[in-house]
Scaffold this active site. Sequence first.
Site, PDB file in Angstrom:
ATOM      1  N   PHE A  46      41.941  26.886 -41.096  1.00  0.00           N
ATOM      2  CA  PHE A  46      41.115  27.504 -40.052  1.00  0.00           C
ATOM      3  C   PHE A  46      41.490  26.909 -38.703  1.00  0.00           C
ATOM      4  CE2 PHE A  46      37.231  27.564 -37.392  1.00  0.00           C
ATOM      5  CZ  PHE A  46      37.048  28.943 -37.314  1.00  0.00           C
ATOM      6  N   GLY A  47      41.914  27.777 -37.778  1.00  0.00           N
ATOM      7  CA  GLY A  47      42.279  27.352 -36.434  1.00  0.00           C
ATOM      8  C   GLY A  47      41.246  27.814 -35.430  1.00  0.00           C
ATOM      9  N   TYR A  48      40.803  26.896 -34.560  1.00  0.00           N
ATOM     10  CA  TYR A  48      39.769  27.231 -33.580  1.00  0.00           C
ATOM     11  C   TYR A  48      40.183  26.880 -32.151  1.00  0.00           C
ATOM     12  CZ  TYR A  48      38.933  22.238 -34.277  1.00  0.00           C
ATOM     13  OH  TYR A  48      39.092  20.883 -34.390  1.00  0.00           O
ATOM     14  N   GLY A  49      41.328  26.237 -31.976  1.00  0.00           N
ATOM     15  CA  GLY A  49      41.812  25.854 -30.643  1.00  0.00           C
ATOM     16  C   GLY A  49      43.264  26.245 -30.490  1.00  0.00           C
ATOM     17  N   SER A  50      44.120  25.261 -30.230  1.00  0.00           N
ATOM     18  CA  SER A  50      45.531  25.569 -29.974  1.00  0.00           C
ATOM     19  C   SER A  50      46.234  26.139 -31.197  1.00  0.00           C
ATOM     20  CB  SER A  50      46.265  24.316 -29.492  1.00  0.00           C
ATOM     21  OG  SER A  50      46.265  23.302 -30.476  1.00  0.00           O
ATOM     22  N   GLU A  85      47.646  16.758 -35.710  1.00  0.00           N
ATOM     23  CA  GLU A  85      46.194  16.739 -35.567  1.00  0.00           C
ATOM     24  C   GLU A  85      45.561  15.370 -35.818  1.00  0.00           C
ATOM     25  OE1 GLU A  85      44.502  19.284 -34.453  1.00  0.00           O
ATOM     26  OE2 GLU A  85      46.222  20.654 -34.435  1.00  0.00           O
TER      27      GLU A  85
END
Length: 220
Positions: free
Chosen positions: A56-60, A133
């Site tokens: 799940f990606g929420y930023g870059s 990350e």
Amino acid sequence: MSETPLLPAAMTPECPVCPGYPPMLGEARLLDDAELAESLARTMSRWDGASDLWLFGYGSLIWNPGMPAAETVRARVRGYHRGLYLWSRVNRGTPEQPGLVLALDRGGSCTGMAFRLEGEGAGPHLEALWRREMPMGSYRPAWLPCWLADGRRIEALAFVMRRDVPTYTGKLSDDIIKAVLGCARGRYGTTLDYVCRTVQALRECGMPDRALEALLRRCV
């Protein structure tokens, strides 16, 4: 990875005087290879090493995933929301003028993109993801329930903010955020560019973040 090149140090703007900025964060310590490998192994212990898995990606990660995806779907996680909760002393700032990057913190919900990685050959991509990350261990890797736009419910790997580390910001005033957006710059560019790219990507994906857009309007 295409990133905004750094300006020479002499061209970095001075931050306005602002109580609380820059923060006193103490010495930074990077995790060594063994610590990164142990964190990755612990998180992936529930994975069989062959099945496809979701991220799940929420930023870059939305606009720069850095890995091939067999499937990309709009998604939402519940119980966490997106915000500028992590001080950045390398990528989007410096130890003297820390920048900010996005993190998931408790409460609410968050839209983003879910990426399905094919299990075969996923190992090197996960190792690269951990170096990206988790260099200082500021996030807690977690498997979160995730609802895809097409109705499927999956578990997706996400990086959640740790509240027990010095780089957790808590709730910041607009004055501090304004100072950061005005001057913080790291090896990958400015905090402002990072936030603007994320806002643009979320809009292009059809899931604008109204709170993040309002923050930009107030602080830029």
